[in-house]
Scaffold this motif. Structure first.
Motif, short mmCIF file in Angstrom:
data_model
loop_
_atom_site.label_atom_id
_atom_site.label_comp_id
_atom_site.label_asym_id
_atom_site.label_seq_id
_atom_site.Cartn_x
_atom_site.Cartn_y
_atom_site.Cartn_z
N ALA A 52 2.93 4.82 3.77
CA ALA A 52 2.59 5.74 2.68
C ALA A 52 1.68 6.84 3.18
N GLU A 53 0.66 6.47 3.94
CA GLU A 53 -0.27 7.48 4.47
C GLU A 53 0.47 8.49 5.34
N ARG A 54 1.30 8.00 6.23
CA ARG A 54 2.06 8.90 7.12
C ARG A 54 2.91 9.86 6.31
N ARG A 55 3.58 9.35 5.32
CA ARG A 55 4.48 10.20 4.52
C ARG A 55 3.71 11.20 3.64
N PHE A 56 2.62 10.76 3.02
CA PHE A 56 1.83 11.69 2.20
C PHE A 56 1.22 12.78 3.08
N ARG A 57 0.74 12.42 4.26
CA ARG A 57 0.17 13.43 5.17
C ARG A 57 1.24 14.43 5.62
#
Length: 123
Positions: A52-57
């Protein structure tokens, strides 16, 4: 009433039945969306916080200032909170305030900032 009686009398049976029901639950509604934000939100809802973090960033890296960017910023802050990075989450929430004070207020970001401060021992 009968179900309460059964739970008291057969707690293991009820626990197994509830677990089976939970395992067969439908995936979150966003998990069928094919866009970047839908995939990021699905990862968040499935508690796959690194993904999730990778995709939101990645969404934030596009540099567009729109609703999707603000939502991605919000859920990135929530992701940071879930993994215990309260300082980073607080900074993201303050950034939201600078970009869209109405969103900050409507989505109760002030409460989340307070939670971050509390977790950091600053409140």
């Amino acid at each position: 009433m009968l179900s309460l009686l059964l739970m008291h009398r057969f707690p293991l049976t009820m626990a197994i039945a509830l677990t089976a029901t939970w395992l067969m639950a439908a995936p979150p509604s966003t998990c069928g969306l094919a866009d970047d934000y839908g995939r990021a939100l699905c990862a968040y809802q499935k508690r796959n916080f690194p993904e999730a973090e990778r995709r939101f960033r990645a969404i934030l890296g596009h540099g567009e200032h729109d609703v999707t960017m603000i939502h991605s910023l919000y859920f990135l802050a929530r992701t940071e909170m879930k993994v215990g990075r309260y300082e980073e989450a607080s900074e993201l929430l303050v950034r939201i305030y600078g970009l869209d004070p109405a969103f900050f207020q409507d989505w109760n970001c002030d409460f989340l900032v307070s939670e971050c401060r509390r977790a950091l021992g600053r409140e």
